[in-house]
Design a protein around this motif. Structure first.
Motif, PDB file in Angstrom:
ATOM      1  N   ARG A  38      -4.780   5.724   3.019  1.00  0.00           N
ATOM      2  CA  ARG A  38      -5.421   6.847   3.478  1.00  0.00           C
ATOM      3  C   ARG A  38      -6.523   6.409   4.048  1.00  0.00           C
ATOM      4  O   ARG A  38      -7.434   5.466   3.506  1.00  0.00           O
ATOM      5  N   GLN A  39      -7.019   7.108   5.111  1.00  0.00           N
ATOM      6  CA  GLN A  39      -8.336   7.031   5.766  1.00  0.00           C
ATOM      7  C   GLN A  39      -9.135   8.339   5.831  1.00  0.00           C
ATOM      8  O   GLN A  39      -8.677   9.340   6.723  1.00  0.00           O
ATOM      9  N   ALA A  40     -10.162   8.328   5.428  1.00  0.00           N
ATOM     10  CA  ALA A  40     -11.300   9.518   5.603  1.00  0.00           C
ATOM     11  C   ALA A  40     -12.199   9.298   6.730  1.00  0.00           C
ATOM     12  O   ALA A  40     -12.274   7.915   6.899  1.00  0.00           O
ATOM     13  N   PRO A  41     -12.698  10.336   7.229  1.00  0.00           N
ATOM     14  CA  PRO A  41     -13.373  10.388   8.406  1.00  0.00           C
ATOM     15  C   PRO A  41     -14.813   9.335   7.980  1.00  0.00           C
ATOM     16  O   PRO A  41     -15.449   9.605   7.071  1.00  0.00           O
ATOM     17  N   GLY A  42     -14.963   8.489   8.779  1.00  0.00           N
ATOM     18  CA  GLY A  42     -16.067   7.627   8.673  1.00  0.00           C
ATOM     19  C   GLY A  42     -16.080   6.270   7.546  1.00  0.00           C
ATOM     20  O   GLY A  42     -16.858   5.743   7.254  1.00  0.00           O
ATOM     21  N   LYS A  43     -14.766   6.579   7.054  1.00  0.00           N
ATOM     22  CA  LYS A  43     -14.441   5.528   6.019  1.00  0.00           C
ATOM     23  C   LYS A  43     -13.357   4.567   6.349  1.00  0.00           C
ATOM     24  O   LYS A  43     -12.732   4.799   7.131  1.00  0.00           O
ATOM     25  N   GLU A  44     -13.505   3.348   5.612  1.00  0.00           N
ATOM     26  CA  GLU A  44     -12.164   2.546   5.907  1.00  0.00           C
ATOM     27  C   GLU A  44     -11.061   2.959   5.167  1.00  0.00           C
ATOM     28  O   GLU A  44     -11.006   3.676   4.077  1.00  0.00           O
ATOM     29  N   ARG A  45     -10.000   2.360   5.751  1.00  0.00           N
ATOM     30  CA  ARG A  45      -8.757   2.791   5.087  1.00  0.00           C
ATOM     31  C   ARG A  45      -8.511   2.197   3.781  1.00  0.00           C
ATOM     32  O   ARG A  45      -9.075   1.051   3.350  1.00  0.00           O
ATOM     33  N   GLU A  46      -7.766   2.876   2.862  1.00  0.00           N
ATOM     34  CA  GLU A  46      -7.815   2.523   1.312  1.00  0.00           C
ATOM     35  C   GLU A  46      -6.319   2.664   1.064  1.00  0.00           C
ATOM     36  O   GLU A  46      -5.560   3.738   1.320  1.00  0.00           O
ATOM     37  N   PHE A  47      -6.117   1.700  -0.165  1.00  0.00           N
ATOM     38  CA  PHE A  47      -4.633   1.735  -0.586  1.00  0.00           C
ATOM     39  C   PHE A  47      -4.518   2.936  -1.696  1.00  0.00           C
ATOM     40  O   PHE A  47      -5.731   3.311  -2.307  1.00  0.00           O
ATOM     41  N   VAL A  48      -3.693   3.713  -1.640  1.00  0.00           N
ATOM     42  CA  VAL A  48      -3.365   4.773  -2.332  1.00  0.00           C
ATOM     43  C   VAL A  48      -2.369   4.455  -3.692  1.00  0.00           C
ATOM     44  O   VAL A  48      -2.582   4.480  -4.679  1.00  0.00           O
ATOM     45  N   ALA A  49      -1.054   4.127  -3.104  1.00  0.00           N
ATOM     46  CA  ALA A  49      -0.001   3.960  -3.974  1.00  0.00           C
ATOM     47  C   ALA A  49       1.013   2.919  -3.395  1.00  0.00           C
ATOM     48  O   ALA A  49       0.887   3.044  -2.278  1.00  0.00           O
ATOM     49  N   GLY A  50       1.797   2.168  -4.231  1.00  0.00           N
ATOM     50  CA  GLY A  50       2.621   1.257  -3.520  1.00  0.00           C
ATOM     51  C   GLY A  50       3.930   1.238  -4.560  1.00  0.00           C
ATOM     52  O   GLY A  50       3.738   1.480  -5.599  1.00  0.00           O
ATOM     53  N   ILE A  51       5.013   1.019  -4.017  1.00  0.00           N
ATOM     54  CA  ILE A  51       6.245   0.793  -4.821  1.00  0.00           C
ATOM     55  C   ILE A  51       7.093  -0.176  -4.110  1.00  0.00           C
ATOM     56  O   ILE A  51       7.410  -0.466  -2.794  1.00  0.00           O
ATOM     57  N   ARG A  52       7.752  -0.864  -4.997  1.00  0.00           N
ATOM     58  CA  ARG A  52       8.489  -2.040  -4.529  1.00  0.00           C
ATOM     59  C   ARG A  52       9.685  -2.243  -5.541  1.00  0.00           C
ATOM     60  O   ARG A  52       9.893  -1.795  -6.367  1.00  0.00           O
ATOM     61  N   TRP A  53      10.612  -2.831  -4.802  1.00  0.00           N
ATOM     62  CA  TRP A  53      12.080  -3.103  -5.432  1.00  0.00           C
ATOM     63  C   TRP A  53      12.438  -4.688  -5.439  1.00  0.00           C
ATOM     64  O   TRP A  53      12.466  -5.181  -4.323  1.00  0.00           O
ATOM     65  N   SER A  54      12.326  -5.264  -6.523  1.00  0.00           N
ATOM     66  CA  SER A  54      12.596  -6.644  -6.623  1.00  0.00           C
ATOM     67  C   SER A  54      13.667  -6.682  -7.843  1.00  0.00           C
ATOM     68  O   SER A  54      12.733  -7.208  -8.980  1.00  0.00           O
ATOM     69  N   GLY A  55      14.576  -6.350  -8.073  1.00  0.00           N
ATOM     70  CA  GLY A  55      15.540  -6.452  -9.341  1.00  0.00           C
ATOM     71  C   GLY A  55      15.192  -4.885  -9.979  1.00  0.00           C
ATOM     72  O   GLY A  55      16.277  -4.393 -10.463  1.00  0.00           O
ATOM     73  N   VAL A  56      13.681  -4.609 -10.248  1.00  0.00           N
ATOM     74  CA  VAL A  56      13.337  -3.575 -10.889  1.00  0.00           C
ATOM     75  C   VAL A  56      12.613  -2.789 -10.083  1.00  0.00           C
ATOM     76  O   VAL A  56      11.611  -3.589  -9.195  1.00  0.00           O
TER      77      VAL A  56
END
Length: 128
Positions: A38-56
């Protein structure tokens, strides 16, 4: 050609909920990673959440959203959702979905540079 699209943004009051969806075409998520940023006005983009599949299936959240947001996905349907509860004004911003070609190690899942495909973003506004 891989295309990423988001849906579900909008205007909500403090304490409310929204559910964002990320759909991916022409690519399977079975061996990939999807992140929400996400990126708020006047701010840098930031990580919120992630999901990956690698067996589990593995997930990771930013500290600011831990316990309020839930990322879930169906790699077979090429779709990842972000359920956002107890929203706060500081959650306001443009939320973008990002997809990697392969699996990102958990220690790097927050790095935007590790993703290859990005959606246009969807606006989330939390009013007080």
């Amino acid at each position: 050609q891989t295309q990423v699209s988001e849906a579900g943004g909008g205007l909500v009051q403090v304490g409310g909920s929204l559910r964002l969806s990320c759909s991916v075409s022409a690519r399977t998520l079975r061996s990939g990673t999807v992140g929400w940023f996400r990126q708020a006005p006047g701010k840098e983009r930031e990580f919120v959440a992630g999901i990956r599949w690698s067996g589990v299936e593995q997930t990771k959240y930013a500290a600011s959203v831990q316990g309020r947001f839930t990322i879930s996905g169906d790699s077979a349907e090429n779709r990842v959702d972000l359920q956002m509860n107890n929203l706060k004004p500081e959650d306001t911003g443009i939320y973008s979905c990002a997809v990697s070609r392969g699996t990102i190690v958990m220690s790097q899942i927050e790095w935007s540079g590790r993703y290859h495909y990005w959606g246009q973003g969807t606006q989330v506004t939390v009013s007080s």
